[in-house]
Design a protein around this motif. Structure first.
Motif, PDB file in Angstrom:
ATOM      1  N   ASN A 191       2.936   0.513 -12.013  1.00 57.92           N
ATOM      2  CA  ASN A 191       2.259   1.634 -12.230  1.00 57.92           C
ATOM      3  C   ASN A 191       2.780   2.606 -13.253  1.00 57.92           C
ATOM      4  O   ASN A 191       2.484   3.771 -13.281  1.00 57.92           O
ATOM      5  CB  ASN A 191       1.719   2.370 -10.836  1.00 57.92           C
ATOM      6  CG  ASN A 191       0.736   1.812 -10.046  1.00 57.92           C
ATOM      7  OD1 ASN A 191       0.407   0.659 -10.412  1.00 57.92           O
ATOM      8  ND2 ASN A 191       1.054   2.213  -8.843  1.00 57.92           N
ATOM      9  N   THR A 211      -3.061  -0.621  -4.711  1.00 56.01           N
ATOM     10  CA  THR A 211      -2.808   0.705  -5.248  1.00 56.01           C
ATOM     11  C   THR A 211      -1.978   0.180  -6.587  1.00 56.01           C
ATOM     12  O   THR A 211      -1.679   0.884  -7.441  1.00 56.01           O
ATOM     13  CB  THR A 211      -1.880   1.424  -4.608  1.00 56.01           C
ATOM     14  OG1 THR A 211      -0.707   0.993  -4.260  1.00 56.01           O
ATOM     15  CG2 THR A 211      -2.620   2.003  -3.528  1.00 56.01           C
ATOM     16  N   ARG A 260       0.783  -0.916   0.021  1.00 53.81           N
ATOM     17  CA  ARG A 260      -0.062  -0.066   0.136  1.00 53.81           C
ATOM     18  C   ARG A 260       0.966   1.226  -0.036  1.00 53.81           C
ATOM     19  O   ARG A 260       2.102   1.137   0.314  1.00 53.81           O
ATOM     20  CB  ARG A 260      -0.877   0.021   1.188  1.00 53.81           C
ATOM     21  CG  ARG A 260      -2.116  -1.240   1.186  1.00 53.81           C
ATOM     22  CD  ARG A 260      -2.463  -1.132   2.330  1.00 53.81           C
ATOM     23  NE  ARG A 260      -1.877  -1.773   3.350  1.00 53.81           N
ATOM     24  CZ  ARG A 260      -2.043  -1.948   4.753  1.00 53.81           C
ATOM     25  NH1 ARG A 260      -3.360  -1.936   5.178  1.00 53.81           N
ATOM     26  NH2 ARG A 260      -1.241  -2.873   5.405  1.00 53.81           N
ATOM     27  N   GLY A 261       0.266   2.456  -0.421  1.00 53.89           N
ATOM     28  CA  GLY A 261       0.945   3.545  -0.661  1.00 53.89           C
ATOM     29  C   GLY A 261       1.646   4.180   0.544  1.00 53.89           C
ATOM     30  O   GLY A 261       2.791   4.790   0.867  1.00 53.89           O
TER      31      GLY A 261
END
Length: 292
Positions: free
Chosen positions: A256, A53, A24-25
């Motif tokens: 991403n 994410t 997670r971020g």
């Protein structure tokens, strides 16, 4: 040799599930990680929501398969791509992947060999450029989809984005030293041992009576944090019930970052250009695919 066999699909699913592990971020910095992760339960807790994410993942991949009965070894090298599409209506997010191999090594001989395995949640496509063969297998009932990362759905269930209790009910899981359990003297150190030296390793043994136990003797998975503190996959190792061993190594991972255009392309090739296309549809009566 086709890569569309059940065993190969299983190991390639290790790549997909590994490739989907991104923390997670709000992850803390890498230097604080070892103090937090002191057991398999700690790591599984961290990974339970690890793909929250994740939009895309890509990396170079080495797929090293060692056949026990034939005393043979095949090493394929290529590229792995993974992406998650937003959910539509009451559907869950659709996860897709492609593995594109461009070389095959037999002993000390490396030769070009273009092969691809592409999955869109419902259909699995194997594409072989040299033979101009394209085979699509429907892996789920029409209109539904398989999540390759979810326990009990993907060809090889492993513990990412899933509840720790669910994993421990199916596997005996242990956090072990990064170098544990492998005969490193028989391997290329520069390819494997050096790449997992600072990793956490999870050792999974399927519990008796499970479907996993019918296929696998053990599964080993290695993870390490990147510069941002996000936990990323590094390598996987499986031993099946025939004694065949498979290594999957991911190198140079990017998370991403937009994927190259067309890498997850399910389009059926043009038969007027010499392609031989085949579809195997899902059959309700036996839960499998039927050729057409």
């Amino acid at each position: 040799m086709s890569i569309g066999t059940a065993a190969s699909i299983g190991v390639l699913s290790v790549m997909v599930a590994l490739g989907a592990v991104a923390a997670r971020g709000e992850s803390p910095a890498p230097e604080s990680r070892p103090a937090e992760i002191a057991s398999a339960a700690d790591l599984l807790d961290t990974l339970e929501f690890s793909d929250a994410t994740l939009v895309s993942f890509q990396s170079n991949v080495v797929y090293d398969k060692r056949f026990s009965l034939q005393d043979d070894r095949h090493i394929r090298r290529g590229r792995l791509y993974f992406q998650t599409e937003p959910a539509e209506g009451d559907q869950r997010p659709r996860r897709k992947f492609a593995v594109s191999f461009d070389t095959l090594q037999l002993d000390d001989v490396i030769r070009p060999e273009q092969q691809a395995l592409i999955f869109d949640g419902e259909w699995l496509v194997e594409k072989r450029e040299a033979e101009k063969q394209w085979v699509a297998r429907q892996m789920a009932p029409p209109g539904s989809q398989i999540d390759p990362l979810r326990l009990g759905e993907g060809p090889l269930p492993i513990p990412f984005g899933q509840a720790r209790a669910e994993i421990m009910a199916r596997f005996d899981v242990e956090l072990v030293d990064a170098s544990d359990g492998i005969d490193w003297a028989d391997l290329d150190a520069e390819l494997y041992r050096e790449s997992v030296g600072e990793c956490w390793q999870l050792h999974l043994v399927p519990k008796p009576g499970t479907t996993d136990a019918e296929r696998f003797h053990e599964i080993r998975l290695w993870y390490a944090p990147d510069a941002s503190g996000r936990i990323l996959p590094r390598m996987a190792f499986t031993v099946d019930r025939k004694g065949d061993q498979a290594f999957v190594q991911l190198i140079g991972a990017k998370v991403n970052v937009p994927l190259p255009e067309g890498v997850i392309d399910m389009t059926e090739p043009d038969i007027t250009e010499g392609w031989m296309n085949q579809r195997e549809y899902w059959r309700v009566e036996d839960g499998g695919a039927a050729a057409e």
